[in-house]
Design a protein around this motif. Structure first.
Motif, PDB file in Angstrom:
ATOM      1  N   THR A  28      40.974 108.548   2.683  1.00 48.47           N
ATOM      2  CA  THR A  28      40.311 108.582   3.983  1.00 48.47           C
ATOM      3  C   THR A  28      38.837 108.906   3.804  1.00 48.47           C
ATOM      4  OG1 THR A  28      40.394 109.536   6.202  1.00 48.47           O
ATOM      5  CG2 THR A  28      40.831 111.026   4.373  1.00 48.47           C
ATOM      6  N   ILE A  29      38.086 109.059   4.880  1.00 50.71           N
ATOM      7  CA  ILE A  29      36.657 109.340   4.786  1.00 50.71           C
ATOM      8  C   ILE A  29      36.391 110.772   5.240  1.00 50.71           C
ATOM      9  CG2 ILE A  29      36.021 106.950   5.175  1.00 50.71           C
ATOM     10  CD1 ILE A  29      35.317 107.758   8.073  1.00 50.71           C
ATOM     11  N   THR A  30      35.252 111.302   4.821  1.00 47.62           N
ATOM     12  CA  THR A  30      34.880 112.646   5.248  1.00 47.62           C
ATOM     13  C   THR A  30      34.412 112.610   6.691  1.00 47.62           C
ATOM     14  OG1 THR A  30      32.579 112.438   4.566  1.00 47.62           O
ATOM     15  CG2 THR A  30      34.149 113.183   2.890  1.00 47.62           C
ATOM     16  N   HIS A  31      34.561 113.746   7.346  1.00 44.72           N
ATOM     17  CA  HIS A  31      34.100 113.835   8.727  1.00 44.72           C
ATOM     18  C   HIS A  31      32.579 113.756   8.813  1.00 44.72           C
ATOM     19  CE1 HIS A  31      37.333 114.357  11.575  1.00 44.72           C
ATOM     20  NE2 HIS A  31      37.985 115.094  10.704  1.00 44.72           N
ATOM     21  N   ARG A  32      31.890 114.095   7.742  1.00 50.11           N
ATOM     22  CA  ARG A  32      30.423 114.045   7.765  1.00 50.11           C
ATOM     23  C   ARG A  32      29.938 112.640   8.080  1.00 50.11           C
ATOM     24  NH1 ARG A  32      26.446 112.995   3.817  1.00 50.11           N
ATOM     25  NH2 ARG A  32      24.443 114.012   4.275  1.00 50.11           N
ATOM     26  N   TRP A  33      30.468 111.629   7.364  1.00 53.37           N
ATOM     27  CA  TRP A  33      30.043 110.261   7.597  1.00 53.37           C
ATOM     28  C   TRP A  33      30.538 109.734   8.929  1.00 53.37           C
ATOM     29  CZ3 TRP A  33      26.141 108.128   5.411  1.00 53.37           C
ATOM     30  CH2 TRP A  33      25.758 108.526   4.120  1.00 53.37           C
ATOM     31  N   ARG A  34      31.721 110.161   9.313  1.00 51.59           N
ATOM     32  CA  ARG A  34      32.251 109.757  10.611  1.00 51.59           C
ATOM     33  C   ARG A  34      31.373 110.300  11.735  1.00 51.59           C
ATOM     34  NH1 ARG A  34      34.715 112.990  13.758  1.00 51.59           N
ATOM     35  NH2 ARG A  34      35.825 112.235  15.582  1.00 51.59           N
ATOM     36  N   ASP A  35      30.944 111.566  11.627  1.00 52.91           N
ATOM     37  CA  ASP A  35      30.101 112.170  12.657  1.00 52.91           C
ATOM     38  C   ASP A  35      28.734 111.496  12.721  1.00 52.91           C
ATOM     39  OD1 ASP A  35      32.155 113.884  13.148  1.00 52.91           O
ATOM     40  OD2 ASP A  35      31.284 115.598  12.103  1.00 52.91           O
ATOM     41  N   ILE A  36      28.175 111.167  11.567  1.00 49.48           N
ATOM     42  CA  ILE A  36      26.881 110.483  11.523  1.00 49.48           C
ATOM     43  C   ILE A  36      26.977 109.121  12.221  1.00 49.48           C
ATOM     44  CG2 ILE A  36      25.253 109.322   9.975  1.00 49.48           C
ATOM     45  CD1 ILE A  36      25.654 111.658   8.023  1.00 49.48           C
ATOM     46  N   LEU A  37      28.051 108.408  11.971  1.00 47.36           N
ATOM     47  CA  LEU A  37      28.238 107.088  12.569  1.00 47.36           C
ATOM     48  C   LEU A  37      28.437 107.178  14.077  1.00 47.36           C
ATOM     49  CD1 LEU A  37      28.470 104.084  11.973  1.00 47.36           C
ATOM     50  CD2 LEU A  37      30.907 104.403  11.556  1.00 47.36           C
ATOM     51  N   PHE A 229      21.588 110.509  15.833  1.00 44.89           N
ATOM     52  CA  PHE A 229      21.491 110.168  17.253  1.00 44.89           C
ATOM     53  C   PHE A 229      20.087 109.668  17.589  1.00 44.89           C
ATOM     54  CE2 PHE A 229      20.413 111.597  21.602  1.00 44.89           C
ATOM     55  CZ  PHE A 229      21.366 110.889  22.331  1.00 44.89           C
ATOM     56  N   ILE A 230      19.071 110.376  17.096  1.00 47.43           N
ATOM     57  CA  ILE A 230      17.679 109.989  17.353  1.00 47.43           C
ATOM     58  C   ILE A 230      17.364 108.644  16.705  1.00 47.43           C
ATOM     59  CG2 ILE A 230      15.265 110.613  16.930  1.00 47.43           C
ATOM     60  CD1 ILE A 230      16.175 113.564  17.128  1.00 47.43           C
ATOM     61  N   LEU A 231      17.865 108.439  15.493  1.00 49.88           N
ATOM     62  CA  LEU A 231      17.661 107.153  14.821  1.00 49.88           C
ATOM     63  C   LEU A 231      18.319 106.016  15.605  1.00 49.88           C
ATOM     64  CD1 LEU A 231      18.164 108.060  11.045  1.00 49.88           C
ATOM     65  CD2 LEU A 231      16.034 107.418  12.183  1.00 49.88           C
ATOM     66  N   GLY A 232      19.487 106.297  16.195  1.00 53.15           N
ATOM     67  CA  GLY A 232      20.166 105.300  17.022  1.00 53.15           C
ATOM     68  C   GLY A 232      19.329 104.911  18.229  1.00 53.15           C
ATOM     69  N   ILE A 233      18.697 105.908  18.870  1.00 49.13           N
ATOM     70  CA  ILE A 233      17.829 105.646  20.015  1.00 49.13           C
ATOM     71  C   ILE A 233      16.644 104.774  19.587  1.00 49.13           C
ATOM     72  CG2 ILE A 233      16.192 106.708  21.628  1.00 49.13           C
ATOM     73  CD1 ILE A 233      18.087 109.061  21.884  1.00 49.13           C
ATOM     74  N   LEU A 234      16.014 105.148  18.476  1.00 47.04           N
ATOM     75  CA  LEU A 234      14.863 104.394  17.997  1.00 47.04           C
ATOM     76  C   LEU A 234      15.243 102.959  17.616  1.00 47.04           C
ATOM     77  CD1 LEU A 234      13.120 107.117  15.792  1.00 47.04           C
ATOM     78  CD2 LEU A 234      12.334 106.214  17.998  1.00 47.04           C
ATOM     79  N   PHE A 235      16.428 102.808  17.035  1.00 47.82           N
ATOM     80  CA  PHE A 235      16.889 101.480  16.645  1.00 47.82           C
ATOM     81  C   PHE A 235      17.074 100.589  17.857  1.00 47.82           C
ATOM     82  CE2 PHE A 235      20.439  98.564  15.530  1.00 47.82           C
ATOM     83  CZ  PHE A 235      19.785  97.841  14.535  1.00 47.82           C
ATOM     84  N   MET A 236      17.661 101.132  18.930  1.00 44.53           N
ATOM     85  CA  MET A 236      17.874 100.350  20.137  1.00 44.53           C
ATOM     86  C   MET A 236      16.553 100.053  20.837  1.00 44.53           C
ATOM     87  SD  MET A 236      20.291  98.805  21.566  1.00 44.53           S
ATOM     88  CE  MET A 236      20.546  97.838  23.042  1.00 44.53           C
ATOM     89  N   ILE A 237      15.612 101.003  20.813  1.00 46.11           N
ATOM     90  CA  ILE A 237      14.298 100.758  21.391  1.00 46.11           C
ATOM     91  C   ILE A 237      13.607  99.601  20.671  1.00 46.11           C
ATOM     92  CG2 ILE A 237      11.959 101.707  21.651  1.00 46.11           C
ATOM     93  CD1 ILE A 237      13.237 104.427  22.168  1.00 46.11           C
TER      94      ILE A 237
END
Length: 244
Positions: A28-37, A229-237
């Motif tokens: 399985t995967i670590t929660h760290r990568w899951r949370d980042i995604l 989260f901030i990177l996601g906002i910037l990516f969508m902008i």
């Protein structure tokens, strides 16, 4: 018609695309990568709601339409939250375990996908031609990790990898139906478009704050999730500025 069908199909099938790695997964995967995604997709959906859906709704309607549509979107998601068995992930460093039966998990994911498809369809009925593509993209990105989590759950329940992939894909396929429904409703009644766009924004904001952000902050990865989260906002902008 062709555009909304193609966009909704690609957005819905992103669930299956996200589940594809299950075929190659040994553990399985670590929660760290899951949370980042999860946090990254939350940022994308936040920017899509605040910088695309709501401004377009205000442009085609007014504050009352935005208020009514957004409130209805939140109300519908709240009702689904209360009536449909919810998925609570146990926070541990490795693995994701569920208490609910497999059938209830699949039913819950499927039902929660219905308003997402509606959001895509309504967005394609907007006067801004690129709004539908942007929202379909945002929903698709949210569907990808969701599909992976469903497939991972089924895999942990000793269900074959290929069967888990098919089931996860089907949970997202229902969005195509509600997407076409939302498009037809707003196409036949133009005055419904600002309500529909606001409804989509309300549904997405509910998912962001009630589901994605809390789930990404439950395992000690708050700082990494916040950056993501901030990177996601910037990516969508960037996408809105480029294609909007």
């Amino acid at each position: 018609m062709t555009e909304v069908l193609l966009g909704s199909t690609l957005s819905a099938l992103a669930t299956g695309l996200g589940a594809l790695p299950i075929l190659f997964l040994q553990n399985t995967i670590t929660h760290r990568w899951r949370d980042i995604l999860l946090a990254f997709t939350a940022g994308i959906m936040m920017a899509a709601s605040m910088m695309s859906l709501l401004p377009e709704a205000l442009n085609q309607g007014g504050f009352l339409e935005v208020f009514a549509g957004l409130f209805l979107g939140v109300l519908v998601l709240t009702t689904l939250e209360k009536k449909i068995p919810h998925i609570d992930l146990e926070h541990s460093k490795y693995g994701i375990q569920f208490d609910e039966k497999a059938f209830l998990i699949i039913a819950a994911i499927t039902m929660h996908n219905l308003p997402e498809g509606l959001s895509v369809g309504v967005s394609y009925a907007s006067e801004q031609s690129e709004t539908g593509n942007l929202i379909a993209f945002a929903i698709g990105l949210q569907n990808a990790p969701e599909g992976f989590l469903v497939a991972l759950f089924l895999f942990n329940q000793n269900i074959g990898k290929f069967k888990a992939l098919i089931i996860a894909t089907m949970t997202g396929a229902v969005e195509i139906i509600t997407s076409l429904l939302g498009f037809y409703l707003t196409s036949f009644a133009d005055n419904l478009v600002p309500y529909g766009l606001s409804f989509a924004a309300g549904a997405m904001l509910f998912i962001i704050y009630k589901e994605l952000i809390p789930e990404s902050h439950g395992d000690g990865n708050e700082r990494n999730a916040t950056y993501s989260f901030i990177l996601g906002i910037l990516f969508m902008i960037l996408l809105i500025e480029t294609f909007g």
